[in-house]
Design an enzyme around this catalytic site. Structure first.
Site, PDB file in Angstrom:
ATOM      1  N   GLU A 189     -14.120   4.212  13.676  1.00  0.00           N
ATOM      2  CA  GLU A 189     -13.559   3.181  13.872  1.00  0.00           C
ATOM      3  C   GLU A 189     -14.026   1.902  14.551  1.00  0.00           C
ATOM      4  O   GLU A 189     -13.979   0.705  13.960  1.00  0.00           O
ATOM      5  CB  GLU A 189     -11.934   3.305  14.309  1.00  0.00           C
ATOM      6  CG  GLU A 189     -11.129   4.418  13.348  1.00  0.00           C
ATOM      7  CD  GLU A 189     -10.911   4.017  11.975  1.00  0.00           C
ATOM      8  OE1 GLU A 189     -10.217   4.798  11.268  1.00  0.00           O
ATOM      9  OE2 GLU A 189     -10.993   2.829  11.567  1.00  0.00           O
ATOM     10  N   ASP A 325     -15.679  10.000   2.390  1.00  0.00           N
ATOM     11  CA  ASP A 325     -15.999   8.781   1.583  1.00  0.00           C
ATOM     12  C   ASP A 325     -17.209   7.795   2.168  1.00  0.00           C
ATOM     13  O   ASP A 325     -18.032   7.428   1.132  1.00  0.00           O
ATOM     14  CB  ASP A 325     -14.554   7.916   1.575  1.00  0.00           C
ATOM     15  CG  ASP A 325     -13.985   7.699   2.877  1.00  0.00           C
ATOM     16  OD1 ASP A 325     -14.640   8.160   3.859  1.00  0.00           O
ATOM     17  OD2 ASP A 325     -13.019   7.031   2.848  1.00  0.00           O
ATOM     18  N   GLU A 443      -0.239   7.176  -1.905  1.00  0.00           N
ATOM     19  CA  GLU A 443      -1.516   7.435  -1.108  1.00  0.00           C
ATOM     20  C   GLU A 443      -2.247   8.777  -1.791  1.00  0.00           C
ATOM     21  O   GLU A 443      -3.419   8.862  -2.012  1.00  0.00           O
ATOM     22  CB  GLU A 443      -0.929   7.978   0.326  1.00  0.00           C
ATOM     23  CG  GLU A 443      -2.149   8.372   1.058  1.00  0.00           C
ATOM     24  CD  GLU A 443      -2.869   7.291   1.716  1.00  0.00           C
ATOM     25  OE1 GLU A 443      -3.754   7.531   2.685  1.00  0.00           O
ATOM     26  OE2 GLU A 443      -2.567   5.992   1.495  1.00  0.00           O
ATOM     27  N   GLU A 509      -8.693  -0.194  -1.291  1.00  0.00           N
ATOM     28  CA  GLU A 509      -9.605   0.531  -2.110  1.00  0.00           C
ATOM     29  C   GLU A 509      -9.499   0.164  -3.701  1.00  0.00           C
ATOM     30  O   GLU A 509     -10.699   0.013  -4.291  1.00  0.00           O
ATOM     31  CB  GLU A 509      -9.502   2.010  -2.029  1.00  0.00           C
ATOM     32  CG  GLU A 509     -10.152   2.285  -0.526  1.00  0.00           C
ATOM     33  CD  GLU A 509      -9.092   2.311   0.670  1.00  0.00           C
ATOM     34  OE1 GLU A 509      -9.590   2.397   1.812  1.00  0.00           O
ATOM     35  OE2 GLU A 509      -8.016   2.060   0.165  1.00  0.00           O
TER      36      GLU A 509
END
Length: 607
Positions: A189, A325, A443, A509
């Protein structure tokens, strides 16, 4: 850009749950953006305006490593003339006055939403990580270093909000990366939000104070690589490292956690001329490349590995979505960022997509036999001496990035199949928005896969039986009339067999891939799809102060419940992609920039 990225914080929301199972078996003026809103690209550290800064004065600059890199083994930045890579963006014809007026009106509305959020953040949570958009409180889940401020820098610049941008940059000296209130810092992060945020804002503005801050963060992150094998401690005890505590890489590390450094580290090395960050990320790349064809699903890597033992080929779960991802996302983007001078990234991308297209992408059964694809996950094993794969037909909002990745990658390597598959994955996400009760996809949800990507006819009984089986899993058997009540209560869209996670986190996304596919193809229908998505999100997530994530996107009786959370990626990614969707196509051209998994645009090396 889940973000773990995807894009982009979700790694701990989702990752924590995954680890549990892994261990069991596994703001405001209505003004147009001025012409100066065009980015002023900079290729090197000396090309910005004459501003103070450029070098970090942080204690991390003077950190003394236990395990320094031998200068003889330091990987140098690639040299040579960059390749003339294929163009990514389509040729856009001139627009009519009516089309321009409509587009600009939508842009203004999106920019107003950004200003609303920025003003609320500045008033209620300035220099904290996140605003609580309902109560006006604040949260500090990302070190307490002003994540929303840093994540928003390039969005402010791109939207032409220069006063707000200047105020934010002036506040950076108050952010102290030498300490944190957290016991454990996510290096993933920190890299995508802070380092990526500073680098992109510098590449756009040329303000050297931003480069200095990027170096400061880069030096801090680099200290997490001070382990015997130079693999990073991805969930890092910053305070212990500052005291000189010995560090070792973890034994249970997610692929996205360890694989999401290359773009940011390479760009930082290029801008500073210091190869140490490039070297650090390339060591990870070398490890993963060496094991790519030795995994249980050759070509792809499992979601979990052992960084201490440098082993990433033994876990059975393989996915392009959550937990993995951004590693896959960065493969074609590194090829583009380096001007083709790092061909290994192209090779890894092509090998991985050969496998993923074959095993992970599936066509779901829908009432109208939609020609769409969804990216699922695959459990790979050898049983009774035979190799077998088990598809988990799970749709994830996070995995919607796959459509954009394949479209960009397909253009770069001139593979039309990738572009076509990317378009169908993107269409799958658009479909999931359209059929969901509030016009916002959940989600996580499950679908019924067709046996072939050529499609299958709707089978009412098969859909009901599968949904009933999932509803009964792990509990008492449900009767048919009870199932009808469940369907009515849960509002499953027809085709969905369950929605185990009905939250909406303000994720980017889906619009990310719609934006990229539009830039790649020029398809006008994508503008309509994007605007429908924006209207649904704006309607159901807007609060008096800003915008909030939803707890349950299936609730239609009254206001959908909200979680009072607005992650920094809402302003850093989602609103940015919506704004760029309705911009002129030369604003942050994909032929000149690459986005990191937090949607921070980094300048490509061009011939």
């Amino acid at each position: 850009m889940f973000t773990i990225g995807r894009r982009k914080s979700s790694i701990y929301l989702i990752g924590g749950l995954v680890f549990f199972f892994v261990f069991l078996s596994y703001r405001h003026l209505d003004r147009d953006p001025p012409s100066s809103a065009r980015p002023r690209p900079q290729n090197g550290p000396s090309s910005g305006p004459d501003r103070p800064g450029g070098e970090s004065q942080s204690k991390w600059t003077h950190y003394k490593p236990r395990y320094p890199v031998d200068p003889a083994s330091m990987r140098p930045l690639p040299t040579g003339k960059p390749l003339a890579l294929p163009r990514i963006q389509a040729d856009f014809p001139p627009e009519t006055e009516a089309a321009r007026a409509d587009r600009e009106a939508k842009q203004r509305r999106i920019r107003d939403a950004m200003l609303k959020c920025w003003d609320a953040y500045r008033q209620h949570a300035w220099l904290h990580d996140e605003l609580r958009p309902i109560t006006g409180g604040r949260r500090d889940p990302f070190g307490g270093w002003g994540a929303t401020l840093v994540d928003s820098l390039d969005t402010l610049w791109i939207m032409g909000l220069r006063d707000e941008f200047d105020d934010a940059v002036a506040a950076l000296e108050k952010i102290n990366f030498e300490t944190t209130s957290l016991n454990e810092v996510s290096i993933f992060e920190t890299t995508i939000r802070y380092l990526g945020g500073f680098l992109a804002a510098y590449d756009l503005s040329g303000d050297k104070r931003l480069l200095a801050k990027a170096v400061e963060v880069g030096d801090m992150i680099y200290a997490a690589f001070d382990t015997p094998n130079r693999m990073p401690v991805v969930r890092w005890d910053l305070k212990g490292a500052a005291r000189g505590v010995k560090q070792e890489a973890g034994t249970h590390v997610l692929l996205a956690e360890i694989g999401t450094f290359a773009l940011e580290f390479t760009r930082l090395s290029v801008l500073t001329g210091n190869p140490k960050w490039f070297d650090a990320s390339e060591r990870i790349t070398d490890m993963l490349r060496a094991q790519q064809q030795t995994t249980r699903l050759p070509g792809m890597w499992p979601i979990l590995g052992d960084a201490k033992a440098m082993k990433f080929n033994d876990h059975p779960d393989h996915s392009l979505g959550a937990l993995a991802d951004s590693w896959y996302e960065y493969l074609p983007k590194m090829y583009a960022l380096s001007g083709g001078l790092l061909p290994v990234y192209r090779q890894m991308y092509e090998d991985a997509m050969d496998t993923a297209i074959r095993y992970n992408l599936f066509r779901p059964m829908t009432e109208t036999n939609e020609d769409i694809l969804v990216s699922g996950s695959v459990y790979a094993r050898t049983r009774d001496g035979k190799f077998e794969t088990i598809l988990k037909p799970e749709g994830q909002h996070l995995a919607c990035f796959v459509g954009g990745m394949l479209a960009v990658g397909g253009k770069l390597v001139q593979n039309q199949t990738h572009i076509d598959k990317g378009a169908k994955v993107t269409e799958g996400c658009i479909w999931s928005y359209k059929v969901s009760p509030l016009g916002i996809m959940p989600e996580v949800f499950y679908l019924l896969p067709c046996e072939s990507t050529s499609g299958c006819e709707w089978d009412e009984k098969k859909w009901r039986d599968t949904a009933l089986e999932k509803a009964n899993f792990g509990g008492e058997m449900m009767k048919e009339d009870e199932f009808e009540s469940l369907i009515k209560q849960k509002r499953f869209p027809r085709g969905f067999t369950s929605i185990p996670d009905s939250r909406y986190h303000l994720r980017p996304e889906a619009i990310e891939s719609v934006f990229i596919l539009y830039r790649v193809t020029g398809r006008k229908d994508l503008l309509e799809a994007a605007w429908d998505m924006y209207l649904a999100i704006d309607k159901h997530t807007r609060t008096e102060l800003a915008y909030s994530a939803l707890i349950d996107m299936t609730v239609t009786d009254g206001k959908a419940p909200m979680s009072d959370v607005m992650e920094s990626f809402w302003m850093g990614e989602t609103l940015k992609y919506f704004y760029l969707m309705f911009s002129e196509p030369d604003l942050i051209s994909l032929d000149e920039w690459v986005f990191n998994t937090e949607a921070h645009p980094l300048k490509r090396v061009l011939p």
